[in-house]
Enzyme design. Sequence first.
Site, short mmCIF file in Angstrom:
data_model
loop_
_atom_site.label_atom_id
_atom_site.label_comp_id
_atom_site.label_asym_id
_atom_site.label_seq_id
_atom_site.Cartn_x
_atom_site.Cartn_y
_atom_site.Cartn_z
N HIS A 35 36.47 3.83 53.72
CA HIS A 35 37.74 3.25 53.29
C HIS A 35 38.85 3.79 54.18
O HIS A 35 38.82 4.96 54.56
CB HIS A 35 38.02 3.60 51.82
N ASP A 50 33.59 -1.64 46.37
CA ASP A 50 32.66 -2.76 46.50
C ASP A 50 31.20 -2.35 46.38
O ASP A 50 30.33 -3.21 46.25
CB ASP A 50 32.88 -3.46 47.85
N1 CMC Z 1 28.86 2.38 57.87
C1 CMC Z 1 28.64 3.11 58.98
N2 CMC Z 1 29.63 3.69 59.70
C2 CMC Z 1 30.89 3.52 59.28
C3 CMC Z 1 31.19 2.78 58.13
C4 CMC Z 1 30.14 2.20 57.40
N3 CMC Z 1 30.37 1.50 56.32
N4 CMC Z 1 32.52 2.78 57.93
C5 CMC Z 1 33.04 3.48 58.92
N5 CMC Z 1 32.06 3.94 59.76
C6 CMC Z 1 32.23 4.81 60.92
C7 CMC Z 1 32.76 4.01 62.10
O1 CMC Z 1 31.71 3.50 62.89
C8 CMC Z 1 33.56 5.08 62.81
O2 CMC Z 1 32.67 5.93 63.50
P1 CMC Z 1 33.11 6.59 64.94
O3 CMC Z 1 34.30 7.45 64.62
O4 CMC Z 1 31.92 7.34 65.39
O5 CMC Z 1 33.48 5.42 65.83
C9 CMC Z 1 34.15 5.92 61.68
O6 CMC Z 1 33.23 5.77 60.59
C10 CMC Z 1 35.54 5.47 61.24
O7 CMC Z 1 35.46 4.10 60.89
P2 CMC Z 1 36.59 3.02 61.16
O8 CMC Z 1 35.97 1.66 61.20
O9 CMC Z 1 37.43 3.44 62.34
O10 CMC Z 1 37.48 3.20 59.86
P3 CMC Z 1 38.52 2.19 59.34
O11 CMC Z 1 39.45 2.97 58.48
O12 CMC Z 1 39.12 1.40 60.44
O13 CMC Z 1 37.65 1.18 58.49
C11 CMC Z 1 36.50 0.13 56.73
C12 CMC Z 1 37.52 1.21 57.12
C13 CMC Z 1 36.55 -0.07 55.22
C14 CMC Z 1 36.85 -1.19 57.42
C15 CMC Z 1 35.10 0.60 57.19
O14 CMC Z 1 34.77 1.83 56.60
C16 CMC Z 1 34.04 -0.46 56.90
O15 CMC Z 1 33.86 -1.38 57.68
N6 CMC Z 1 33.30 -0.30 55.75
C17 CMC Z 1 32.32 -1.29 55.36
C18 CMC Z 1 33.01 -2.52 54.81
C19 CMC Z 1 33.53 -2.27 53.42
O16 CMC Z 1 32.86 -1.71 52.58
N7 CMC Z 1 34.78 -2.74 53.19
C20 CMC Z 1 35.41 -2.63 51.87
C21 CMC Z 1 36.60 -1.74 51.91
S1 CMC Z 1 37.14 -1.25 50.29
C22 CMC Z 1 37.69 -2.70 49.52
C23 CMC Z 1 38.95 -3.21 50.06
O17 CMC Z 1 39.95 -2.48 50.19
O18 CMC Z 1 38.99 -4.40 50.34
#
Ligand code: CMC
Length: 426
Positions: free
Chosen positions: A303, A360
């Site tokens: 998140h 989720d």
């Molecule tokens: N599985 C594997 N690796 C992950 C995941 C995941 N679900 N989420 C983040 N990472 C890794 C990502 O690859 C990155 O690694 P590195 O630093 O080595 O490149 C690190 O963790 C940071 O991730 P990020 O994508 O830069 O973080 P963000 O804050 O931009 O993204 C997120 C947050 C929610 C988009 C992401 O965690 C994600 O895609 N999660 C899965 C989708 C999901 O469950 N979304 C619902 C969010 S909660 C409901 C809502 O608010 O709508």
Amino acid sequence: MTDTAKLILEGKTYDLPIVVGTENEKAIDITRLRQDTGFVTMDSGLANTGSCKSGVTFIDGEKGILRFRGYPIEELAAKSTFVETAYLVVYGELPKATQLKKFSNLLNASSLIHEDMTHFFFGFPRDAHPMGILSTMVASLSTFYPAPEDLTEDMENQLVANLISQVRTISAMSYKKSIGEPVVYPSIKLKYVENFLNMMFSSPVKDYVQDPDIVHAVETFLILHADHEQNCSTSTVRMVGSSLANIYSVVSSGVCALWGRRHGGANQEVITMLEHIRDSGAKPAEFVERAKNRAERLMGFGHRVYKAYDPRAKILKEICHKLLAKPGMTDPCFDIAMELEAIAMKDPYFLERNLYPNVDFYSGLILKAAAIPYDMFTVLFAIGRTPGWLAQWREMTHSEDFRLARPRQIYTGPNERHYLDMKDRK
Ligand code: CMC
């Protein structure tokens, strides 16, 4: 603490005011930055940008705290109803009995959509995604219920009621149309959640029998989703609302933003992922490895704000335990989800990146148990989030510093060049 931050730029010092919130969150106010210095700030994903002051929702992502108008989410989930929480989120205080009654009556009275709108449903392909239908239909409400530019308090209350009530009616009707059944109208005799389930699942040849545990689970789901401060869809709502677009278009834009799988669309993706693991016979540990190697994403994990366990996920997991223990309701996907969580929560990859289950991860299991079709999961999220969008829109349009949202950029394209006739282009 000083009340200004010093910024030294090209040898000159600037004092930037510090803004402190009621929970001691701090921001540097750069409202005059470009005017005074010629600089703008860069902030990919707006992760460090406070786009507004807001009194609706407080999140402490490090500690896993979520409060609506000061009330902890755990207390609201345990004691409130969705309609009461919607009132709280929109109007700022828990309603007294008379206020709640009046609000409920207004929601009931506003729950029908104009009959001519029901014809629109015939125009969509049978397999259309219900989020596409919902966003279109919500925007279409503006053509049937035009909102004047200057809203009185009564008109604004009516618009709030229309949207909270009609988003639910449209959602259920779009489902009925998608399965080729006649629409079921809302009933004055039923409460908000029962009404929705009845519109979804009863038919002229079969009454829907309400299960109080399902009603409670869906009610809690909606309460937990009622707001979440400046997330992608709410920021979209504020952005579109800042142009003074009508409120139906504003909420429709929120629905569109919510649709994406990095935001509200993740709840549907989680179930797809769990069923894929179940059906492929892959071990959860193998899937976690693939997620670490970026071959997959562990949906429902991570998140932008929570760097601890999402408090909403805790509540939903608890509900899964109770609901899915009922005879006939067990779901192997719940066991897979818990195994994935247990593996990830011991793995340095997830621990170092503070990746915990988000809202989720367990919510889809509850909706699945309620027989909600998978492509309606994000629609349920939208029904839940509508009070939050309306609260944020009201707060913004009533605030003293209400301005058109218009970010800047750093241009990285070609420098000036001159038009070439076709014959001169290489
Ligand atoms: N599985 C594997 N690796 C992950 C995941 C995941 N679900 N989420 C983040 N990472 C890794 C990502 O690859 C990155 O690694 P590195 O630093 O080595 O490149 C690190 O963790 C940071 O991730 P990020 O994508 O830069 O973080 P963000 O804050 O931009 O993204 C997120 C947050 C929610 C988009 C992401 O965690 C994600 O895609 N999660 C899965 C989708 C999901 O469950 N979304 C619902 C969010 S909660 C409901 C809502 O608010 O709508």
